[in-house]
Enzyme design. Sequence first.
Site, PDB file in Angstrom:
ATOM      1  N   ASP A  44       0.824  -1.218   0.000  1.00  0.00           N
ATOM      2  CA  ASP A  44       0.000   0.000   0.000  1.00  0.00           C
ATOM      3  C   ASP A  44       0.855   1.264   0.000  1.00  0.00           C
ATOM      4  O   ASP A  44       2.042   1.234   0.335  1.00  0.00           O
ATOM      5  CB  ASP A  44      -0.908   0.003   1.229  1.00  0.00           C
ATOM      6  CG  ASP A  44      -0.122  -0.132   2.532  1.00  0.00           C
ATOM      7  OD1 ASP A  44       0.607  -1.127   2.682  1.00  0.00           O
ATOM      8  OD2 ASP A  44      -0.195   0.769   3.388  1.00  0.00           O
ATOM      9  N   GLU A  63       0.022  -1.129   5.775  1.00  0.00           N
ATOM     10  CA  GLU A  63       1.051  -0.630   6.701  1.00  0.00           C
ATOM     11  C   GLU A  63       0.815   0.836   7.022  1.00  0.00           C
ATOM     12  O   GLU A  63       0.977   1.274   8.159  1.00  0.00           O
ATOM     13  CB  GLU A  63       2.445  -0.820   6.085  1.00  0.00           C
ATOM     14  CG  GLU A  63       3.598  -0.645   7.079  1.00  0.00           C
ATOM     15  CD  GLU A  63       4.079   0.801   7.252  1.00  0.00           C
ATOM     16  OE1 GLU A  63       4.815   1.066   8.209  1.00  0.00           O
ATOM     17  OE2 GLU A  63       3.695   1.679   6.456  1.00  0.00           O
ATOM     18  N   ASP A  98      13.036  -5.257   7.307  1.00  0.00           N
ATOM     19  CA  ASP A  98      11.868  -4.503   6.833  1.00  0.00           C
ATOM     20  C   ASP A  98      12.341  -3.158   6.300  1.00  0.00           C
ATOM     21  O   ASP A  98      13.513  -2.801   6.416  1.00  0.00           O
ATOM     22  CB  ASP A  98      10.876  -4.326   7.992  1.00  0.00           C
ATOM     23  CG  ASP A  98       9.500  -3.822   7.521  1.00  0.00           C
ATOM     24  OD1 ASP A  98       9.220  -3.879   6.308  1.00  0.00           O
ATOM     25  OD2 ASP A  98       8.711  -3.387   8.375  1.00  0.00           O
TER      26      ASP A  98
HETATM   27 ZN   LIG Z   1       6.535   2.324   4.369  1.00  0.00          ZN
END
Ligand SMILES: [Zn+2]
Length: 592
Positions: free
Chosen positions: A180, A247, A276
């Site tokens: 997203d 997120e 991440d």
């Molecule tokens: Zn991000």
Amino acid sequence: MVSLPLDDNSGVSTIKSYFKSLKEKASEKSKVVVAGGLAILLTIIILFSTGAIGYLKIALQSIEDVSVCPLSEPLAPASFYKDNTTVLRILNDEKFRLKSVQKLSGAVQIDTTIFDNQPDVSEDPKVWEKFADFHLYLQTTFPTVFALLEVEYVNTYGIVLYWKGSNKSLKPLMLTAHQDVVPVQKATLGDWSYPPFEGHYDGEYLYGRGSSDCKNVLISIMETFELYIEEQYKPERGIVAAFGFDEEASGIISASKLAKYLEKKFGKDSMYAIIDEGVGLIKDASTGQIVAVPGTGEKGYLDVKVNLKTPGGHSSVPPDHTSIGLMSELAYLIEKDPYEPILTTKNPILKYLQCSAVHSGDKLSKFTRKTILRAGFDKLANSKVVESLTANPLTRYLISTAQAIDIIKGGEKANALPESVQLIVNHRIALESSVDETKSRFVSRVKTIASKHDLGLESFGETILEPTTKGNFVVDYSSNALEPAPVSPSDDTVWRYLTGVVRHVFEDLVYPDLEYPIVAAPGIMTGNTDTRYYWNLTKNIYRFSPFFSNDMMIENKIHSVDERVRVGAHLELTAFFYQYIQAVDTPDADNK
Ligand SMILES: [Zn+2]
Ligand SMILES: *[C@@H]1O[C@H](CO)[C@@H](O)[C@H](O)[C@H]1NC(C)=O
Ligand SMILES: *[C@@H]1O[C@H](CO)[C@@H](O)[C@H](O)[C@H]1NC(C)=O
Ligand SMILES: *[C@@H]1O[C@H](CO)[C@@H](O)[C@H](O)[C@H]1NC(C)=O
């Protein structure tokens, strides 16, 4: 609260007894020497009374010892020495670059905007259909990856790709990114150099929403898998890729469920490490040198709402304070009393500074370096470092809880007393603090106002002050609270491999002319990523996207008009993944 490890003064007493024995010896000898001894004694008294002894101790601090921040050795996978063509192709080949641009541009072109407070996929599937388009794009762009790897869709649009390793006793490496992107504000559309969903490439930068937060990361991971498949790579260590789809709205709908799925399938503490999105390589503001900054911590989060209800009535006969006045007094009290900064060894920022102190050569003054090196255990040195971090608005909140009064609502009519007022305060909780500590400090301030004006107070479901006829406060959560994240190790084998590969990729391949080693120093994220749900999977969580950026806000314009990524940076990231996955593909990379 974790308190600062205080100086035990043992250094002082050693110096004291040294001077005492000097003095005794002196009295045995001549008057001249006695006078000398007295002068020394006087100096000591002055030193103690002015605190100058503290400065003396700082001045005596050694800066030779680099053990607080050992440099990892550059580390390339064994395959690199047999055949380095692929990684060089990733970084330097024009054809590879253009193909990569095409893949990332196509991903940006699919609008995967997410808004806050959306219904779950099961409640309103239509809202989420754009992610089906994104999936179709990934499946057609990376067909070999979807054919070869195990694919699982979690809550319809969460993607888990699993590449089984040949050695089951090695924990898989987990890579994550999100599908997203944040919305583009309509009013700013005209300010974009290129339309936000065009994925325009100007020869150096690729523009568009998501180009650097973080479809670049997702596409880099996919491109790496694709290259491995072409080369018939067979990993020993499994690889998991997990891509959430909300997120930017806290991951409630996707990452929270991906976490449950992964924990069920693989178990607690089952991952080798999680990489991440995050900051990568930046130029340190004070030394001017390129440093790698894997995020090892995240601040906590707490939104508190407080309602105040008071009797209504006509405003021709008002009380001394309306509920708006009372709430304003509370707001005033909150802002008058911000959180004190605190810097302990628990905070990665201290280690970050210490890494600069031992590895930056003469870029920082000797006194600054010495002060930083003592800041973990010496009160004076600590206060100096805290002072300078606090003076800069950009660094102040790395070491303190931030509080911001973001919403106030109340009042209906110009001639009616307000019956209800609401205040919402956002907190980003310092690593040394906790949700509970923040809650109780907040409530104590409400209690001060309530007691002063004879009002009732209910706090998180508990009655603190009995309700009164004058009015009543109710304090509660306004969203999910989050504790500060456990701090990931920056001194183990997993860290050494991660940062060793960074040195290899950037010193050997990206900047071969660099005249200093790339130091890796831990950092903290000011926001929260999807990793907030992944704490059970491993303690080695790194929010880290290793590519060079002058500044993620200024150069990459994350969340802003003209969000973009340097295509060279995108290729650096792919080169990193390509080397890193292979480098950790051995039991040697495990913590012993
Ligand atoms: Zn991000
Ligand atoms: C890549 O390999 C070739 C052939 O072995 C070697 O000559 C070259 O120096 C290597 N390049 C780098 C950057 O290591
Ligand atoms: C698999 O990994 C374990 C370490 O967890 C190691 O002891 C073992 O030798 C590995 N097996 C093979 C076939 O490499
Ligand atoms: C982590 O584990 C604890 C204890 O088993 C559990 O209560 C919690 O829900 C787990 N966290 C997540 C995000 O799944």
